[in-house]
Scaffold this motif. Structure first.
Motif, mmCIF file in Angstrom:
data_model
loop_
_atom_site.group_PDB
_atom_site.id
_atom_site.type_symbol
_atom_site.label_atom_id
_atom_site.label_comp_id
_atom_site.label_asym_id
_atom_site.label_seq_id
_atom_site.Cartn_x
_atom_site.Cartn_y
_atom_site.Cartn_z
ATOM 1 N N ALA A 44 0.834 -1.205 0.000
ATOM 2 C CA ALA A 44 0.000 0.000 0.000
ATOM 3 C C ALA A 44 0.868 1.255 0.000
ATOM 4 O O ALA A 44 0.565 2.231 -0.699
ATOM 5 N N GLU A 45 1.962 1.251 0.754
ATOM 6 C CA GLU A 45 2.884 2.391 0.765
ATOM 7 C C GLU A 45 3.513 2.596 -0.598
ATOM 8 O O GLU A 45 3.637 3.726 -1.075
ATOM 9 N N MET A 46 3.902 1.509 -1.247
ATOM 10 C CA MET A 46 4.492 1.610 -2.582
ATOM 11 C C MET A 46 3.488 2.149 -3.591
ATOM 12 O O MET A 46 3.844 2.950 -4.460
ATOM 13 N N GLN A 47 2.248 1.728 -3.492
ATOM 14 C CA GLN A 47 1.219 2.207 -4.412
ATOM 15 C C GLN A 47 0.982 3.706 -4.237
ATOM 16 O O GLN A 47 0.787 4.419 -5.217
ATOM 17 N N ILE A 48 1.029 4.189 -3.003
ATOM 18 C CA ILE A 48 0.874 5.623 -2.754
ATOM 19 C C ILE A 48 2.040 6.387 -3.365
ATOM 20 O O ILE A 48 1.853 7.431 -4.009
ATOM 21 N N GLU A 49 3.259 5.877 -3.192
ATOM 22 C CA GLU A 49 4.442 6.526 -3.748
ATOM 23 C C GLU A 49 4.386 6.558 -5.280
ATOM 24 O O GLU A 49 4.684 7.583 -5.900
ATOM 25 N N ILE A 50 3.960 5.466 -5.876
ATOM 26 C CA ILE A 50 3.848 5.404 -7.337
ATOM 27 C C ILE A 50 2.797 6.390 -7.830
ATOM 28 O O ILE A 50 2.997 7.106 -8.817
ATOM 29 N N ARG A 51 1.661 6.448 -7.135
ATOM 30 C CA ARG A 51 0.593 7.372 -7.518
ATOM 31 C C ARG A 51 1.085 8.819 -7.461
ATOM 32 O O ARG A 51 0.802 9.621 -8.356
ATOM 33 N N GLU A 52 1.859 9.164 -6.415
ATOM 34 C CA GLU A 52 2.397 10.515 -6.293
ATOM 35 C C GLU A 52 3.396 10.808 -7.409
ATOM 36 O O GLU A 52 3.412 11.911 -7.962
ATOM 37 N N ASN A 53 4.224 9.822 -7.759
ATOM 38 C CA ASN A 53 5.193 10.018 -8.843
ATOM 39 C C ASN A 53 4.498 10.203 -10.188
ATOM 40 O O ASN A 53 4.938 10.996 -11.021
ATOM 41 N N LEU A 54 3.418 9.486 -10.417
ATOM 42 C CA LEU A 54 2.718 9.591 -11.699
ATOM 43 C C LEU A 54 1.936 10.895 -11.828
ATOM 44 O O LEU A 54 1.607 11.299 -12.946
ATOM 45 N N MET A 55 1.646 11.553 -10.723
ATOM 46 C CA MET A 55 0.903 12.814 -10.784
ATOM 47 C C MET A 55 1.808 14.016 -11.056
ATOM 48 O O MET A 55 1.313 15.099 -11.317
ATOM 49 N N THR A 56 3.123 13.837 -11.035
ATOM 50 C CA THR A 56 4.036 14.936 -11.346
ATOM 51 C C THR A 56 4.093 15.133 -12.863
ATOM 52 O O THR A 56 3.625 14.301 -13.640
#
Length: 109
Positions: free
Chosen positions: A85-97
């Motif tokens: 779940a932590e990795m998915q949040i980090e990936i989601r934040e990276n994709l929103m940049t």
């Protein structure tokens, strides 16, 4: 990511990715009943250890949505891994940049 961005409809509202924990960490089914933590299992697969949490909803008996939600006789179960779940949040934040958006455009081409 695309599954999370879908609108909640009658078809997908029973999927486990749509049942997200609230601020207190409680997970609720579409009917509004809370899942209880049944078991926490630690395993080492390959080189990295992981902790899997098993949740069970014990309010499925007599629920009008049961036939759509689960076929189990003992109620609906979910598996969650905090690290995932932590990795998915980090990936989601990276994709929103901006750079993440550009990389996604290039990937689709």
């Amino acid at each position: 990511m695309h599954k999370e961005q879908e609108k909640v409809t009658d078809k997908n509202r029973f999927k486990s990715c749509m049942m997200k924990p609230d601020e207190e960490g409680n997970i609720y089914c579409p009917q509004g009943h809370a899942f209880t933590l049944e078991q926490r299992k630690e395993s080492v697969k390959g080189r990295y250890p992981r902790t899997i949490q098993f949740y069970r909803n014990e309010h499925c008996e007599g629920c009008p949505l049961r036939s759509q939600c689960t076929r189990s006789k003992h109620g609906r179960t979910l598996q969650r891994t905090d690290k995932l779940a932590e990795m998915q949040i980090e990936i989601r934040e990276n994709l929103m940049t901006e750079t993440g958006q550009e990389l996604m455009k290039q990937r689709s081409i």
